[in-house]
Design an enzyme around this catalytic site. Structure first.
Site, short mmCIF file in Angstrom:
data_model
loop_
_atom_site.label_atom_id
_atom_site.label_comp_id
_atom_site.label_asym_id
_atom_site.label_seq_id
_atom_site.Cartn_x
_atom_site.Cartn_y
_atom_site.Cartn_z
N HIS A 91 0.86 -1.19 0.00
CA HIS A 91 0.00 0.00 0.00
C HIS A 91 0.90 1.24 0.00
O HIS A 91 1.88 1.28 0.74
CB HIS A 91 -0.91 0.04 1.23
N ASN A 92 0.53 2.22 -0.79
CA ASN A 92 1.32 3.44 -0.89
C ASN A 92 0.37 4.60 -1.17
O ASN A 92 -0.30 4.61 -2.21
CB ASN A 92 2.37 3.29 -2.00
#
Length: 337
Positions: A91-92
């Site tokens: 996740h970013n």
């Protein structure tokens, strides 16, 4: 067949049997053909993201952490793109805070760089002016199950799973590699895995049961695209809690059904928030009401809503592949400047 009820069932746990869509149809008073058709339609509409095994990072020996970087806004997209190249980054996000880049990362136990050195490398490469490594100190809940059948239940019981020691064999690892892949909707979706492994269904499902009892697989289930499923308001809400009562407050926070993730993480100078909750709602108004109810019950000193401004990456990590080792190869033995 009602799509909300169907999605509620497959999020809870996709049937592990020879003909899972027949099992789903039986539960929901429908037919196998209708179940496969509905699943395919929901997948085509990008409401269903993926159906696969949800493996336990820590139990598999991987080191992981949430990380926050402060990056110059003019370089943020470029920095996020580089960070997203790491196969262990699942996740970013760009978030509304001075720490504007938030990502989760995991590395295998035999990583050449290790977790801390990898994060340090990323910070240097993207010229982050500040960084926080926020590993999990205690996990209270991790279970993304969106309320697709509009039950509107505020609270839910968080069950603790008993772990049975299991000695993993080469076959267990081979099966984990297979069940990480997205499921194809058909009458016997596990048949290609069986054929590839050269085993029968009985052994296949017995080994998956081993992985579940041993805590290596949290569950086998369907994950949805939150926004496409109608949950357009999602936020990471962080809470400042006294260390002496943090675990009690974390346990209470995890009971809210809208909370999918609930972790205790370390505090930093200038960052007093140690309890992290991911909350999902169908509207900003509903999200606000949930946060208000939580605030009234949790007795935290303060809270902050870390709104997501942009999603750069969101994937399921593939364990026991060579991708991370290949990514690390150019950086081994080098001094960064």
């Amino acid at each position: 067949m009602n799509s909300g009820d169907f999605l509620a069932v497959v999020q809870e746990g996709f049937p592990l049997c020879i003909r899972p869509f027949l099992e789903l149809a039986t539960r929901l008073n429908s037919t196998e053909e209708e179940a496969i058709e509905l699943y395919s339609q929901l997948k085509e509409e990008k409401i269903i993201r993926q159906t696969s095994a949800i493996l336990d990072t820590k139990r598999l020996g991987y080191l992981s952490s949430l990380v926050a970087f402060q990056v110059d806004e003019a370089e943020l997209d470029h920095a996020a793109a580089f960070i997203s190249t790491h196969p262990g980054v699942s996740h970013n996000y760009k978030r509304a805070h001075a720490y504007n880049l938030w990502f989760t990362i995991a590395v295998p136990p035999d990583s050449a760089l290790g977790l801390e050195h990898t994060v340090d490398l990323l910070a240097r490469k993207v010229r982050a002016t500040q960084s926080m490594l926020l590993p999990t100190l205690k996990m209270f809940k991790i279970s993304v199950k969106l309320d697709t059948n509009n039950s509107k239940e505020l609270k839910e019981e968080v069950l603790k799973k008993e772990i049975v020691p299991i000695e993993l064999s080469a076959l267990h690892y081979q099966i984990m590699a297979q069940i990480q892949e997205d499921l194809t909707p058909c009458a016997e979706p596990f048949a290609p895995m069986i054929d590839f492994l050269g085993i029968d269904y009985s052994l296949f499902f017995a080994c998956i049961d081993d992985l579940s009892r041993g805590g290596y697989m949290r569950r086998y289930a369907t994950i949805l695209n939150h926004r496409n499923a109608g949950f357009i308001a999602n936020a990471m809400v962080v809470w400042d809690t006294d260390d002496a009562v943090a675990e009690t407050i974390g346990t209470k926070a995890a009971e809210f059904s809208a909370v999918s993730h609930c972790y205790l993480r370390p505090k930093f100078k200038g960052w007093n928030y140690n309890l992290f909750t991911m909350i999902h709602a169908s509207s900003n108004e509903e999200l606000g009401l949930i946060i208000k109810k939580m605030d009234a019950e949790l007795d935290a000193r303060d809270h902050f809503v870390l709104t997501s401004l942009h999603e750069y990456k969101k994937i399921r990590i593939k364990y026991f592949t060579h991708d991370i080792y290949a990514w690390e190869l150019p950086f081994r033995g080098r001094t960064l400047s």
